[in-house]
Design a protein around this motif. Structure first.
Motif, PDB file in Angstrom:
ATOM      1  N   MET A 101      14.278 -19.470 -25.898  1.00 10.97           N
ATOM      2  CA  MET A 101      13.509 -18.253 -25.613  1.00 10.97           C
ATOM      3  C   MET A 101      14.424 -17.122 -25.178  1.00 10.97           C
ATOM      4  SD  MET A 101       9.947 -18.820 -23.508  1.00 10.97           S
ATOM      5  CE  MET A 101       9.837 -20.599 -23.435  1.00 10.97           C
ATOM      6  N   ASP A 102      15.337 -17.444 -24.253  1.00  4.15           N
ATOM      7  CA  ASP A 102      16.237 -16.425 -23.718  1.00  4.15           C
ATOM      8  C   ASP A 102      17.109 -15.823 -24.816  1.00  4.15           C
ATOM      9  OD1 ASP A 102      15.218 -16.926 -21.201  1.00  4.15           O
ATOM     10  OD2 ASP A 102      16.940 -18.103 -20.523  1.00  4.15           O
ATOM     11  N   ALA A 103      17.671 -16.678 -25.666  1.00  6.51           N
ATOM     12  CA  ALA A 103      18.555 -16.189 -26.731  1.00  6.51           C
ATOM     13  C   ALA A 103      17.791 -15.308 -27.714  1.00  6.51           C
ATOM     14  CB  ALA A 103      19.213 -17.359 -27.458  1.00  6.51           C
ATOM     15  N   ALA A 104      16.574 -15.748 -28.080  1.00 10.10           N
ATOM     16  CA  ALA A 104      15.777 -14.974 -29.031  1.00 10.10           C
ATOM     17  C   ALA A 104      15.288 -13.669 -28.395  1.00 10.10           C
ATOM     18  CB  ALA A 104      14.591 -15.809 -29.515  1.00 10.10           C
ATOM     19  N   PHE A 105      14.769 -13.755 -27.170  1.00 12.12           N
ATOM     20  CA  PHE A 105      14.237 -12.568 -26.501  1.00 12.12           C
ATOM     21  C   PHE A 105      15.330 -11.531 -26.268  1.00 12.12           C
ATOM     22  CE2 PHE A 105      13.056 -10.198 -22.644  1.00 12.12           C
ATOM     23  CZ  PHE A 105      11.815  -9.697 -23.036  1.00 12.12           C
ATOM     24  N   THR A 106      16.493 -11.975 -25.823  1.00 16.14           N
ATOM     25  CA  THR A 106      17.590 -11.041 -25.564  1.00 16.14           C
ATOM     26  C   THR A 106      18.057 -10.378 -26.854  1.00 16.14           C
ATOM     27  OG1 THR A 106      18.280 -12.451 -23.726  1.00 16.14           O
ATOM     28  CG2 THR A 106      19.831 -10.778 -24.439  1.00 16.14           C
ATOM     29  N   THR A 107      18.034 -11.129 -27.953  1.00 16.69           N
ATOM     30  CA  THR A 107      18.377 -10.553 -29.253  1.00 16.69           C
ATOM     31  C   THR A 107      17.401  -9.446 -29.625  1.00 16.69           C
ATOM     32  OG1 THR A 107      19.377 -12.607 -30.050  1.00 16.69           O
ATOM     33  CG2 THR A 107      18.624 -11.051 -31.716  1.00 16.69           C
ATOM     34  N   VAL A 108      16.118  -9.714 -29.444  1.00 17.97           N
ATOM     35  CA  VAL A 108      15.085  -8.730 -29.787  1.00 17.97           C
ATOM     36  C   VAL A 108      15.231  -7.467 -28.940  1.00 17.97           C
ATOM     37  CG1 VAL A 108      12.586  -8.285 -29.714  1.00 17.97           C
ATOM     38  CG2 VAL A 108      13.452 -10.447 -30.631  1.00 17.97           C
ATOM     39  N   ILE A 109      15.439  -7.641 -27.637  1.00 20.16           N
ATOM     40  CA  ILE A 109      15.555  -6.484 -26.745  1.00 20.16           C
ATOM     41  C   ILE A 109      16.837  -5.694 -27.032  1.00 20.16           C
ATOM     42  CG2 ILE A 109      15.805  -5.774 -24.336  1.00 20.16           C
ATOM     43  CD1 ILE A 109      12.970  -6.681 -25.246  1.00 20.16           C
ATOM     44  N   ALA A 110      17.925  -6.400 -27.313  1.00 25.24           N
ATOM     45  CA  ALA A 110      19.176  -5.717 -27.640  1.00 25.24           C
ATOM     46  C   ALA A 110      19.019  -4.882 -28.906  1.00 25.24           C
ATOM     47  CB  ALA A 110      20.299  -6.739 -27.802  1.00 25.24           C
ATOM     48  N   ARG A 111      18.352  -5.423 -29.904  1.00 19.11           N
ATOM     49  CA  ARG A 111      18.119  -4.681 -31.144  1.00 19.11           C
ATOM     50  C   ARG A 111      17.242  -3.454 -30.887  1.00 19.11           C
ATOM     51  NH1 ARG A 111      16.645  -9.205 -35.785  1.00 19.11           N
ATOM     52  NH2 ARG A 111      18.738 -10.123 -35.999  1.00 19.11           N
ATOM     53  N   LYS A 112      16.240  -3.627 -30.023  1.00 20.44           N
ATOM     54  CA  LYS A 112      15.317  -2.523 -29.717  1.00 20.44           C
ATOM     55  C   LYS A 112      16.069  -1.328 -29.147  1.00 20.44           C
ATOM     56  CE  LYS A 112      11.372  -1.409 -26.730  1.00 20.44           C
ATOM     57  NZ  LYS A 112      10.371  -1.925 -25.769  1.00 20.44           N
ATOM     58  N   HIS A 113      17.055  -1.588 -28.310  1.00 20.78           N
ATOM     59  CA  HIS A 113      17.751  -0.505 -27.624  1.00 20.78           C
ATOM     60  C   HIS A 113      19.042  -0.046 -28.323  1.00 20.78           C
ATOM     61  CE1 HIS A 113      15.132  -0.377 -24.121  1.00 20.78           C
ATOM     62  NE2 HIS A 113      15.084  -1.690 -24.186  1.00 20.78           N
ATOM     63  N   TYR A 114      19.672  -0.949 -29.088  1.00 22.95           N
ATOM     64  CA  TYR A 114      20.980  -0.604 -29.662  1.00 22.95           C
ATOM     65  C   TYR A 114      21.053  -0.758 -31.177  1.00 22.95           C
ATOM     66  CZ  TYR A 114      22.178  -1.084 -24.727  1.00 22.95           C
ATOM     67  OH  TYR A 114      22.202  -0.967 -23.363  1.00 22.95           O
ATOM     68  N   GLY A 115      19.953  -1.192 -31.802  1.00 20.26           N
ATOM     69  CA  GLY A 115      19.962  -1.371 -33.250  1.00 20.26           C
ATOM     70  C   GLY A 115      20.504  -2.737 -33.651  1.00 20.26           C
ATOM     71  N   THR A 116      20.313  -3.080 -34.917  1.00 19.09           N
ATOM     72  CA  THR A 116      20.713  -4.408 -35.391  1.00 19.09           C
ATOM     73  C   THR A 116      22.225  -4.600 -35.401  1.00 19.09           C
ATOM     74  OG1 THR A 116      20.589  -3.609 -37.677  1.00 19.09           O
ATOM     75  CG2 THR A 116      18.654  -4.742 -36.810  1.00 19.09           C
ATOM     76  N   GLU A 117      22.980  -3.513 -35.327  1.00 16.56           N
ATOM     77  CA  GLU A 117      24.445  -3.658 -35.311  1.00 16.56           C
ATOM     78  C   GLU A 117      24.924  -4.386 -34.055  1.00 16.56           C
ATOM     79  OE1 GLU A 117      23.472   0.642 -34.035  1.00 16.56           O
ATOM     80  OE2 GLU A 117      22.818  -0.798 -35.560  1.00 16.56           O
ATOM     81  N   ILE A 118      24.072  -4.451 -33.031  1.00 15.38           N
ATOM     82  CA  ILE A 118      24.442  -5.167 -31.808  1.00 15.38           C
ATOM     83  C   ILE A 118      24.611  -6.663 -32.072  1.00 15.38           C
ATOM     84  CG2 ILE A 118      22.102  -5.696 -30.987  1.00 15.38           C
ATOM     85  CD1 ILE A 118      25.038  -4.437 -28.822  1.00 15.38           C
ATOM     86  N   ASP A 119      24.008  -7.141 -33.170  1.00 12.03           N
ATOM     87  CA  ASP A 119      24.145  -8.562 -33.527  1.00 12.03           C
ATOM     88  C   ASP A 119      25.596  -8.931 -33.801  1.00 12.03           C
ATOM     89  OD1 ASP A 119      21.415  -8.737 -33.316  1.00 12.03           O
ATOM     90  OD2 ASP A 119      21.038  -8.981 -35.461  1.00 12.03           O
ATOM     91  N   GLN A 120      26.406  -7.947 -34.186  1.00 12.41           N
ATOM     92  CA  GLN A 120      27.806  -8.226 -34.521  1.00 12.41           C
ATOM     93  C   GLN A 120      28.723  -8.167 -33.297  1.00 12.41           C
ATOM     94  OE1 GLN A 120      28.248  -9.435 -37.492  1.00 12.41           O
ATOM     95  NE2 GLN A 120      26.059  -8.998 -37.796  1.00 12.41           N
ATOM     96  N   SER A 121      28.174  -7.850 -32.149  1.00 12.01           N
ATOM     97  CA  SER A 121      28.975  -7.845 -30.926  1.00 12.01           C
ATOM     98  C   SER A 121      29.296  -9.273 -30.517  1.00 12.01           C
ATOM     99  CB  SER A 121      28.220  -7.133 -29.797  1.00 12.01           C
ATOM    100  OG  SER A 121      27.097  -7.924 -29.402  1.00 12.01           O
ATOM    101  N   GLU A 122      30.205  -9.395 -29.577  1.00 12.17           N
ATOM    102  CA  GLU A 122      30.559 -10.731 -29.076  1.00 12.17           C
ATOM    103  C   GLU A 122      29.331 -11.472 -28.558  1.00 12.17           C
ATOM    104  OE1 GLU A 122      33.131 -13.868 -27.904  1.00 12.17           O
ATOM    105  OE2 GLU A 122      33.766 -12.042 -28.917  1.00 12.17           O
ATOM    106  N   LEU A 123      28.513 -10.780 -27.760  1.00 10.20           N
ATOM    107  CA  LEU A 123      27.318 -11.416 -27.202  1.00 10.20           C
ATOM    108  C   LEU A 123      26.275 -11.692 -28.278  1.00 10.20           C
ATOM    109  CD1 LEU A 123      26.893  -9.466 -23.833  1.00 10.20           C
ATOM    110  CD2 LEU A 123      27.751 -11.785 -24.177  1.00 10.20           C
ATOM    111  N   GLY A 124      26.161 -10.791 -29.247  1.00  7.26           N
ATOM    112  CA  GLY A 124      25.210 -10.996 -30.337  1.00  7.26           C
ATOM    113  C   GLY A 124      25.544 -12.239 -31.139  1.00  7.26           C
ATOM    114  N   ARG A 125      26.814 -12.403 -31.461  1.00  3.80           N
ATOM    115  CA  ARG A 125      27.232 -13.591 -32.222  1.00  3.80           C
ATOM    116  C   ARG A 125      27.059 -14.855 -31.392  1.00  3.80           C
ATOM    117  NH1 ARG A 125      31.551 -10.154 -33.463  1.00  3.80           N
ATOM    118  NH2 ARG A 125      32.983 -11.396 -32.169  1.00  3.80           N
ATOM    119  N   ARG A 126      27.301 -14.755 -30.105  1.00  2.00           N
ATOM    120  CA  ARG A 126      27.116 -15.910 -29.225  1.00  2.00           C
ATOM    121  C   ARG A 126      25.645 -16.337 -29.180  1.00  2.00           C
ATOM    122  NH1 ARG A 126      29.653 -18.533 -24.969  1.00  2.00           N
ATOM    123  NH2 ARG A 126      28.298 -19.149 -23.227  1.00  2.00           N
ATOM    124  N   ARG A 127      24.750 -15.358 -29.094  1.00  2.00           N
ATOM    125  CA  ARG A 127      23.317 -15.674 -29.095  1.00  2.00           C
ATOM    126  C   ARG A 127      22.906 -16.342 -30.399  1.00  2.00           C
ATOM    127  NH1 ARG A 127      22.922 -10.573 -26.220  1.00  2.00           N
ATOM    128  NH2 ARG A 127      22.693  -9.456 -28.193  1.00  2.00           N
TER     129      ARG A 127
END
Length: 200
Positions: A101-127
């Motif tokens: 839940m935490d990994a999925a929810f944090t991914t969704v919130i990060a995308r909401k505020h920073y866009g899908t490019e946040i997935d390529q960050s260190e934390l995004g890839r870790r999630r």
């Protein structure tokens, strides 16, 4: 009791499912709110501004869904969701569900505020790696044949997390990758408590 919540939080859904399974929903007033809008009533009971927040009959606020689960399990006479006979196994599954839940929810919130490019960050890839590992482990541990008429906190947490993953991050395609897990999940969400609380 009062429960502050919204319709898309996996944590709030977990709390609602427990209330339904424990036959406690009639004893609770649902307070729908937007935690992102600094809802005044929510902030008065939970200064963190997070949902769900459960206010007990004596005015005490519980602010984490897993802690709410422990409390609600203790005040209901229904079959325990934290059975002493295999408590470690139940908590193990609850932890996996919480982490997913935490990994999925944090991914969704990060995308909401920073866009899908946040997935390529260190934390995004870790999630993303965490989501892949947890779903793989759940597939190895959960089997439809294991399900009993009653349900545990661990099973609820895992099913809610998987449902949230399908709802918010469909590109993960966990159902296609893990047909055994898909069958287990389908059996769990057929329960009335899951049907009444479906994400929308």
């Amino acid at each position: 009791m009062q429960l502050f919540l919204n319709a898309t939080s996996p944590y709030a859904r977990l709390a609602r499912i427990i209330l339904l399974e424990k036959d406690l929903l009639d004893e609770v007033t649902l307070r729908w709110c937007d935690p992102w809008a600094d809802d005044k009533a929510l902030l008065e009971v939970n200064p963190a501004g997070r949902i769900p927040a459960l206010v007990t009959n004596d005015g005490t606020t519980l602010s984490e869904s897993m802690l709410m689960a422990v409390y609600l399990d203790s005040v209901s006479s229904h079959v325990p969701m934290l059975p002493a006979s295999h408590l470690a196994d139940v908590l193990h599954l609850a932890g996996l569900g919480q982490n997913l839940m935490d990994a999925a929810f944090t991914t969704v919130i990060a995308r909401k505020h920073y866009g899908t490019e946040i997935d390529q960050s260190e934390l995004g890839r870790r999630r993303r790696r965490a989501i892949q590992r947890i779903t793989q482990q759940l597939d190895s541990e959960l089997h439809e044949s294991q399900l009993a008429p009653s349900i545990t906190l661990g099973e609820i947490a895992c099913a809610v997390a998987l449902d949230y993953l399908a709802f918010r991050l469909p590109e993960v395609h966990w159902k296609e990758a893990y047909p055994q897990l898909k069958a287990w999940h389908a059996a769990v969400i057929a329960r009335d408590s899951f049907q009444q609380t479906a994400f929308m």
